[in-house]
Design an enzyme around this catalytic site. Structure first.
Site, PDB file in Angstrom:
ATOM      1  N   LYS A   1      31.950  32.947  54.304  1.00  0.00           N
ATOM      2  CA  LYS A   1      31.600  32.723  52.897  1.00  0.00           C
ATOM      3  C   LYS A   1      30.622  31.562  52.720  1.00  0.00           C
ATOM      4  O   LYS A   1      29.652  31.666  51.964  1.00  0.00           O
ATOM      5  CB  LYS A   1      32.879  32.483  52.095  1.00  0.00           C
TER       6      LYS A   1
ATOM      7  N   GLY B   1      48.600  40.969  49.268  1.00  0.00           N
ATOM      8  CA  GLY B   1      47.199  41.384  49.348  1.00  0.00           C
ATOM      9  C   GLY B   1      46.194  40.267  49.310  1.00  0.00           C
ATOM     10  O   GLY B   1      44.989  40.511  49.119  1.00  0.00           O
TER      11      GLY B   1
ATOM     12  N   LYS C   1      32.322  41.405  54.100  1.00  0.00           N
ATOM     13  CA  LYS C   1      31.480  40.223  54.341  1.00  0.00           C
ATOM     14  C   LYS C   1      30.732  40.270  55.679  1.00  0.00           C
ATOM     15  O   LYS C   1      29.884  39.422  55.946  1.00  0.00           O
ATOM     16  CB  LYS C   1      32.365  38.963  54.316  1.00  0.00           C
TER      17      LYS C   1
ATOM     18  N   ASP D   1      37.022  33.636  57.879  1.00  0.00           N
ATOM     19  CA  ASP D   1      36.675  34.179  56.566  1.00  0.00           C
ATOM     20  C   ASP D   1      35.930  33.150  55.726  1.00  0.00           C
ATOM     21  O   ASP D   1      34.927  33.460  55.080  1.00  0.00           O
ATOM     22  CB  ASP D   1      37.947  34.643  55.845  1.00  0.00           C
TER      23      ASP D   1
END
Length: 814
Positions: free
Chosen positions: A681, A663, A578, A677
């Site tokens: 987004k 994960g 990203k 994060d």
């Protein structure tokens, strides 16, 4: 009567010559003339010896020794001992004469065209004599005939012009009286009308065979070589190339002119008027049907019959305002090249008469430039015409087909295919017959160009995608597994042939030009070379494959900085990283513009929602004219998992640790828990909605203690979580007391964005969001009161890999 010609590879050694004997044995007692080339590689040795001798380099004697060894050993291996002496005596005598000729060139330090012809003729003269002696010793009904006694030419040494009236009469007279079933003749060589030895040009053995076939009205001319006919493209460069069963004379001439080496271009000329068919056959696989060249083959309705190329081309351009409307400029230009005996391969001229551009061989370009500048010296001095412009290291690629003229759009299809693969076209030429469309490109792009064009015109719309995968951890390994699992489906149902050419992790990288085996990629990678991001990029550029895609499965900022370099080389980029799309707006915008400019998609669907089609849906909304008014979303699968799992019976530390182990988080969990994060987004969603924001414009209501956010390692971070467990329990209790659930929410409205932990009441769309699921609500001009909702698994290696996979398929359908 049939005429057969065997090329240098067919007679390269005793083993191959025995294959020739088998082919001749199967001719069913037909009367045949057999024209042979020099033993494979001998002509090159003769040319090398000539050059060295003329430069007074004694190294020429090594070439003589090698030539002698080749022919003497062939006699000893092919001919029985009792019959060897006469053959050895004859060959040694001829080699002595050859040595004398080379000594002469050495002594005077010069090689004239006449002397060069004498020297290089020995290849065919020796091979034909040895082969005839071998076949006679094997009991075949064989005669040897020196082609020089039949074919008469002018004195244009190196590429003599045939006097067909005398030659045809000689051939008819000889073959009408010759009673032997097989006649062996040397190709390439002739005598001038005044008795000088001449040659017919490199590849002239084909021409010799055609001359004889036309003179005697042969039923067929068979060219025996090392491939099974003429192919749709050079099979050494295009593995998917197919043999063409039938082709017309005109198509064959065009293909041979543009580099189809199985046939010497002038070969067709003598037999065209008599409509004698030519068969291209494989000495090493004689049962294969090969290619039949004949009149009016319709090509089974195919438009393009072949793609060919000729390399080592230079462009010579003459331009200037003094050319416009001035008669005789073209005449002077072409006359200058003609006087210097320079052959022109391609011509193109602007309709404004402002420029003339020709393609010529690299070896001639310096001489040509000097001559043209001299011819137009006055115009250049008065600045009416510029000095000639020279561009070297080019190649011509050509589409060929008789039926091309009746189909629209072929040129556009050709140029579009090349453009999409970053193949720059320097010049274009198309004849009025429309049987040929030629484009001049860089030499380094020829393999990519041929494969791209072949894929477009011959491979049943199967498109090959060449992947270079960086990052083969959780997501990357799942992605490779999915590619392997779906490979057959992709090819059969979607017409996509997906190959992984290169792979890399942080330690190693490996490449396989035919495709990395996805059954054993771990072992391939382990045996690879040390990983290096720059070297990985350089290798992709040097391979220069069509439809190349760089796949970034890392979270590495340095890797994301390389995307612009890939896109500038028309290499598509697919990434779950990203960082690039959420970095400075100028870089994000640059990547989007480069993708358009170089026809190289930049896709990052997995940046938001992993495998969910969030960005794709958003793009379709915008493209259809809708406008985004508000976005509300839970975009962190890891945070959603954490707050769905955390309660008063657990500890926050243990739940976050569990999320990392499964994960759901980034390798550095602070990126998720700090909200960074999620900020990235919502920033990407805002940008894709058409708004210009940077990450500093987003309000972040952090729930983590400052101490936890400022830790410098994962170990320190997890220790800090233990210290503040009471604070996390209070967050949970306050929400539970209000009959709410904790969700980390991102919102964009009125050009502003924010992220933070919120208490979500019952009845809200976010309340029942389970596990690691994501949800996005799009409020638009069309979806005003009831938003468009996208919901599903938003984290995990499998779904992220599937999102990358989906982007690959999108590019395949681009």
């Amino acid at each position: 009567m049939k005429v057969l010609k065997f090329g240098g590879t067919s007679v390269a050694n005793p083993e191959n010559i025995n294959k020739v004997k088998s082919i001749l044995n199967n001719q069913n007692n037909n009367k045949i003339a057999v024209v042979v080339s020099a033993f494979g590689g001998v002509t090159d040795l003769l040319l090398k010896a000539s050059r060295l001798a003329s430069e007074q380099d004694v190294g020429y004697t090594k070439s003589i020794k090698e030539i002698e060894d080749r022919h003497i050993s062939a006699i000893r291996e092919l001919i029985p001992v009792k019959s060897q002496s006469a053959a050895l005596s004859k060959v040694k005598s001829e080699l002595n004469i050859l040595e004398t000729l080379l000594e002469g060139a050495f002594l005077i330090g010069e090689l004239t065209p006449k002397l060069s012809d004498k020297i290089v003729s020995y290849g065919e003269l020796l091979s034909s004599f040895i082969i005839s002696e071998f076949l006679r010793s094997e009991g075949l009904d064989v005669a040897f005939k020196d082609s020089r006694e039949l074919i008469k030419t002018d004195n244009n040494f190196g590429r003599a012009n045939v006097d067909f009236k005398i030659t045809n009469a000689n051939c008819k007279e000889f073959f009408s009286s010759n009673k032997n079933q097989i006649t062996i003749l040397p190709g390439f060589v002739a005598y001038s009308k005044n008795g000088d030895l001449t040659t017919l040009g490199r590849g002239g053995s084909d021409y010799t065979a055609a001359i004889i076939a036309a003179a005697v009205d042969a039923e067929i001319l068979e060219i025996w070589t090392d491939v099974s006919g003429m192919y749709t493209a050079n099979p050494k460069l295009v593995k998917q190339a197919k043999c063409v069963a039938n082709i017309s004379y005109q198509e064959a001439m065009e293909l041979s002119h543009f580099g189809a080496k199985v046939l010497y271009p002038p070969t067709i000329q003598p037999i065209l008027g008599k409509e004698i068919p030519i068969a291209i056959k494989n000495t090493f696989d004689p049962e294969k049907p090969g290619t039949l060249i004949a009149k009016n083959t319709n090509g089974n309705g195919k438009t393009v019959r072949g793609i060919s190329h000729v390399g080592n081309i230079s462009l010579l351009s003459l331009e200037g305002p003094g050319m416009i409307g001035i008669p005789g400029i073209s005449k002077r230009f072409f006359e200058t090249l003609s006087v210097k005996n320079i052959s022109i391969v391609l011509i193109t001229q602007a309709s404004s008469e402002h420029s003339i551009c020709v393609g010529i061989a690299d070896e001639d370009v310096d001489l040509a430039a000097e001559a043209v500048n001299e011819t137009f010296e006055f115009e250049i001095s008065t600045k009416k015409i510029k000095p000639v412009i020279v561009e070297k290291d080019l190649t011509i690629v050509a589409l060929v087909g008789d039926n091309m003229k009746s189909h629209q759009g072929l040129s556009g299809k050709m140029f579009s295919t090349l453009g999409k693969n970053n193949v720059n076209i320097r010049a274009i030429a198309q004849g009025a017959s429309e049987r040929n469309i030629s484009a001049v490109i860089k030499k380094e792009d020829v393999k990519k160009a041929l494969n791209s064009l072949h894929e477009t015109f011959f491979e049943e719309n199967i498109k090959q995608l060449n992947l270079f995968v960086m990052g083969v951890g959780n997501v990357g390994s799942k992605f490779l597994q999915q590619i392997r699992q779906q490979k057959k489906y992709l090819k059969e149902e979607l017409k996509l042939n997906v190959r992984v050419i290169g792979i890399s992790n942080s330690r190693k990288m490996a490449f396989d030009e035919s495709g990395v085996s996805l059954k054993d990629w771990e072992n391939t990678l382990e045996q690879g070379e040390p990983a290096d991001k720059e070297a990985f990029y350089d290798r992709i550029i040097s391979l220069n494959y069509r439809n190349s895609i760089f796949v970034d499965n890392t979270a590495n900022a340095e890797v994301s900085k390389s995307y612009s370099s890939y896109l500038k080389n028309s290499i598509s980029v697919v990434t779950c990283n990203k960082i690039a799309s959420s970095s400075d707006y100028a870089y994000y915008k640059e990547l989007k513009q480069l993708a358009k400019q170089y026809n190289a998609p930049y896709l990052f669907e997995t940046n938001v929602g992993a495998g969910l089609p969030i960005l794709d849906t958003l793009k379709h909304l915008i493209a259809s004219g809708d406008k985004i008014r508000k976005i509300q979303a839970v975009l962190s699968g890891s945070l959603n998992f954490v707050f769905n799992t955390f309660d008063d019976s657990t500890t926050f530390h243990d739940v976050v640790k569990q999320a990392q182990e499964q994960g759901y988080t980034e390798p550095d969990p602070t990126i998720d828990l700090s909200g960074v994060d999620v900020m990235r987004k919502i920033l990407i969603l805002a940008r894709e909605s058409g708004y210009q924001l940077n990450i500093d414009d987003i309000e972040n209501e952090a729930f983590l203690p400052k101490e936890s956010l400022e830790t410098d390692s994962n170990e320190a971070f997890f220790e800090s979580l233990k210290k503040y467990e009471a604070d996390f329990q209070k967050l949970y209790k306050d929400a539970a007391d209000s009959d709410c659930k904790l969700k980390y929410v991102a919102q964009f409205e009125d050009g502003k964005a924010k992220v933070g932990l919120q208490q979500i009441p019952k009845g809200h769309d976010f309340y029942n969001l389970e596990g690691s699921d994501n949800i996005v609500l799009f409020f638009t001009d069309r979806y005003v009161n009831q938003p468009l909702i996208i919901k599903g698994a938003g984290a995990g290696a499998d779904v992220t890999a599937s999102g990358i996979f989906a982007d690959i398929v999108r590019i395949g359908n681009f």
